[in-house]
Structures are given as structure tokens and as C-alpha cells.
Design a protein around this motif. Structure first.
Motif, PDB file in Angstrom:
ATOM      1  N   LEU A  35       8.320  27.638  19.893  1.00 10.38           N
ATOM      2  CA  LEU A  35       9.242  27.454  19.922  1.00 10.38           C
ATOM      3  C   LEU A  35       9.752  29.236  20.646  1.00 10.38           C
ATOM      4  N   GLY A  36      10.843  29.062  21.508  1.00 12.05           N
ATOM      5  CA  GLY A  36      10.974  30.481  21.676  1.00 12.05           C
ATOM      6  C   GLY A  36      10.328  31.319  22.468  1.00 12.05           C
ATOM      7  N   ASP A  37      10.402  32.497  22.553  1.00  5.78           N
ATOM      8  CA  ASP A  37      10.290  33.653  23.445  1.00  5.78           C
ATOM      9  C   ASP A  37       8.127  33.802  23.189  1.00  5.78           C
ATOM     10  N   PRO A  38       7.075  33.205  23.529  1.00  7.96           N
ATOM     11  CA  PRO A  38       6.375  33.189  23.173  1.00  7.96           C
ATOM     12  C   PRO A  38       5.547  34.738  23.525  1.00  7.96           C
ATOM     13  N   VAL A  39       5.778  35.414  23.601  1.00 13.73           N
ATOM     14  CA  VAL A  39       5.265  37.162  24.357  1.00 13.73           C
ATOM     15  C   VAL A  39       6.307  37.991  22.925  1.00 13.73           C
ATOM     16  N   ALA A  40       7.537  37.024  22.214  1.00 14.78           N
ATOM     17  CA  ALA A  40       7.637  38.082  21.039  1.00 14.78           C
ATOM     18  C   ALA A  40       7.490  37.373  19.907  1.00 14.78           C
ATOM     19  N   GLN A  41       6.857  36.196  20.165  1.00 13.34           N
ATOM     20  CA  GLN A  41       6.670  35.613  18.595  1.00 13.34           C
ATOM     21  C   GLN A  41       4.783  36.010  18.922  1.00 13.34           C
ATOM     22  N   LEU A  42       3.958  36.263  19.546  1.00 20.13           N
ATOM     23  CA  LEU A  42       2.762  36.449  19.845  1.00 20.13           C
ATOM     24  C   LEU A  42       2.075  37.999  19.918  1.00 20.13           C
ATOM     25  N   THR A  43       3.389  38.874  19.930  1.00 21.31           N
ATOM     26  CA  THR A  43       3.439  40.048  20.070  1.00 21.31           C
ATOM     27  C   THR A  43       4.226  41.698  19.369  1.00 21.31           C
ATOM     28  N   ASP A  44       4.901  40.592  18.484  1.00 16.24           N
ATOM     29  CA  ASP A  44       6.377  41.190  17.893  1.00 16.24           C
ATOM     30  C   ASP A  44       5.939  42.081  16.933  1.00 16.24           C
ATOM     31  N   GLY A  45       4.674  42.597  16.397  1.00 19.60           N
ATOM     32  CA  GLY A  45       3.985  43.533  15.027  1.00 19.60           C
ATOM     33  C   GLY A  45       4.679  42.777  13.825  1.00 19.60           C
ATOM     34  N   ARG A  46       5.243  41.798  13.393  1.00 18.96           N
ATOM     35  CA  ARG A  46       5.673  41.407  12.396  1.00 18.96           C
ATOM     36  C   ARG A  46       4.184  41.285  11.986  1.00 18.96           C
ATOM     37  N   PRO A  47       4.337  41.036  10.093  1.00 20.15           N
ATOM     38  CA  PRO A  47       2.806  40.562   9.806  1.00 20.15           C
ATOM     39  C   PRO A  47       2.040  39.488   9.169  1.00 20.15           C
ATOM     40  N   THR A  48       1.223  38.954   9.972  1.00 28.99           N
ATOM     41  CA  THR A  48       0.602  37.737  10.562  1.00 28.99           C
ATOM     42  C   THR A  48       0.333  37.224   9.164  1.00 28.99           C
ATOM     43  N   ILE A  49      -0.055  36.056   8.758  1.00 28.92           N
ATOM     44  CA  ILE A  49      -0.313  35.369   7.811  1.00 28.92           C
ATOM     45  C   ILE A  49      -0.793  33.563   7.785  1.00 28.92           C
ATOM     46  N   ALA A  50      -2.638  33.837   7.768  1.00 25.98           N
ATOM     47  CA  ALA A  50      -2.765  32.320   7.846  1.00 25.98           C
ATOM     48  C   ALA A  50      -3.188  31.674   6.893  1.00 25.98           C
ATOM     49  N   VAL A  51      -2.816  30.832   7.302  1.00 32.18           N
ATOM     50  CA  VAL A  51      -2.482  29.534   5.878  1.00 32.18           C
ATOM     51  C   VAL A  51      -3.250  28.121   6.116  1.00 32.18           C
ATOM     52  N   VAL A  52      -4.153  28.416   5.756  1.00 36.29           N
ATOM     53  CA  VAL A  52      -4.895  27.324   5.818  1.00 36.29           C
ATOM     54  C   VAL A  52      -6.112  26.776   5.116  1.00 36.29           C
ATOM     55  N   GLY A  53      -6.144  25.006   5.180  1.00 32.24           N
ATOM     56  CA  GLY A  53      -6.388  25.078   3.384  1.00 32.24           C
ATOM     57  C   GLY A  53      -7.247  22.955   3.854  1.00 32.24           C
ATOM     58  N   SER A  54      -7.360  22.503   2.490  1.00 32.61           N
ATOM     59  CA  SER A  54      -7.756  21.270   2.668  1.00 32.61           C
ATOM     60  C   SER A  54      -6.473  20.246   3.633  1.00 32.61           C
ATOM     61  N   ARG A  55      -7.691  18.997   4.465  1.00 31.44           N
ATOM     62  CA  ARG A  55      -6.320  18.216   4.370  1.00 31.44           C
ATOM     63  C   ARG A  55      -5.837  17.336   3.757  1.00 31.44           C
ATOM     64  N   HIS A  56      -6.759  17.268   2.373  1.00 26.03           N
ATOM     65  CA  HIS A  56      -6.297  15.734   1.059  1.00 26.03           C
ATOM     66  C   HIS A  56      -6.411  17.064   0.667  1.00 26.03           C
ATOM     67  N   PRO A  57      -4.826  17.851   0.600  1.00 29.26           N
ATOM     68  CA  PRO A  57      -4.652  18.823  -0.810  1.00 29.26           C
ATOM     69  C   PRO A  57      -4.107  17.346  -2.239  1.00 29.26           C
ATOM     70  N   THR A  58      -4.130  18.230  -2.731  1.00 25.41           N
ATOM     71  CA  THR A  58      -3.385  17.836  -4.450  1.00 25.41           C
ATOM     72  C   THR A  58      -1.539  17.986  -3.807  1.00 25.41           C
ATOM     73  N   ALA A  59      -1.249  17.297  -4.654  1.00 25.19           N
ATOM     74  CA  ALA A  59       0.433  17.366  -4.312  1.00 25.19           C
ATOM     75  C   ALA A  59       0.891  19.182  -4.575  1.00 25.19           C
TER      76      ALA A  59
END
Length: 166
Positions: free
Chosen positions: A101-125
Motif C-alpha cells: 500500500l502507498g507509493d511503491p517507489v518510496a516503499q521499495l527504494t527509500d533506503g530504510r533498513p529492511t528485515i525479512a521475517v519468515v517462518g513456519s506456517r504452523h507456529p506455536t502460539a
């Protein structure tokens, strides 16, 4: 935008890496357009992908996804499109599409630190809550949170990022 959303949904539905198959047929759009026999060859004899892709193309689900994306004013940048982050193409299994959502150019190129958070599809609570809280705190600190639109940890990461104003 149709094939990007279709393949993104299909990969999540099948819980498998479609990039390897896409490379064998000449790219993701070619994968979307391939006929049944070409899909079976590219999937090394596995008919599951061919059957699922044919069902998806016939079902109209991809049109429905496209309408939902448009209804909320989201943007889609597909793998290979201008604006798709170059660094993301260098990972083993890059997503077929990025949605936001928002401006894709700003979202994808604004130079902020970018963190990927990925994991199990069946995590514990506890794991789900940790991913949500971590993503919220990172977003509050100004980081961009990227995840894969899957259920479980990925969904918790998106929820946390939104909670944190990301």
C-alpha cells in the motif's frame, strides 16, 4: 498482474518452490502460460503442479485476487517488472510478486533498513506472538518488514508491522 498473483497464490497453496519449475520453462510468465505437458515435464513428472495450475486458471480465482488488490488500492510489482528490487532477484526463491500500500517507489527504494521475517506456517502460539511483537517493534523503529504472505509466522509479521505503523 494476473500471473504474478496467480503464481504467488499457487506457491502458497501447494507449499512448494515454484521458482525452480519456472526456470525450467523459461520464467514465471511462461510457467503461467505453459500447457499441461510442458508443466509436467518442467515439474519432472509431477502432475500435481500441472493440475493445480490448470484449476487455478479455470477457476477465476486470480481475477478475484486482482479485484481484491484493486479494491484496497494496493500495488503489485511482479518479478521481472521495472521497480522489482534487484537485490531480491538474487535470492534462491524470490517472490513472484510484491504487494503493498502507498507509493511503491518510496516503499521499495527509500533506503530504510529492511528485515525479512519468515517462518513456519504452523507456529506455536509463542512463536506467532514473538514474530508479531518483533515486527511491530522493528516497524516502530522505522524498519521495513518483508514477508511471504503465507499463514503462520509470515502473517504474524505482517500484522505486527501494521500494528507498528509499517
Amino acid at each position: 498482474m494476473m500471473w504474478q498473483l496467480g503464481l504467488t497464490h499457487l506457491g502458497a497453496q501447494l507449499d512448494r518452490d515454484l521458482q525452480a519449475v519456472a526456470r525450467r520453462v523459461g520464467g514465471p510468465q511462461r510457467l503461467w502460460d505453459a500447457d499441461r505437458s510442458e508443466l509436467i515435464r518442467a515439474a519432472r513428472g509431477d502432475r500435481t503442479l500441472a493440475d493445480a495450475l490448470q484449476r487455478q486458471r479455470r477457476s477465476g480465482l486470480t481475477d478475484e485476487l486482482e479485484a481484491q488488490v484493486a479494491a484496497i488500492g494496493a500495488w503489485v510489482v511482479g518479478l521481472g517488472d521495472n521497480g522489482y528490487p534487484q537485490r531480491l532477484t538474487e535470492i534462491v526463491d524470490p517472490p513472484f510478486a510484491l504487494l503493498g500500500l502507498g507509493d511503491p517507489v518510496a516503499q521499495l527504494t527509500d533506503g530504510r533498513p529492511t528485515i525479512a521475517v519468515v517462518g513456519s506456517r504452523h507456529p506455536t502460539a509463542r512463536g506467532r506472538e514473538f514474530a508479531r511483537q518483533l515486527s511491530r517493534e522493528l516497524a516502530e523503529a522505522g524498519a521495513a518488514i518483508i514477508s511471504g504472505l503465507a499463514l503462520g509466522i509470515d502473517a504474524a509479521a505482517h500484522e505486527g508491522a501494521l500494528d507498528g505503523g509499517g
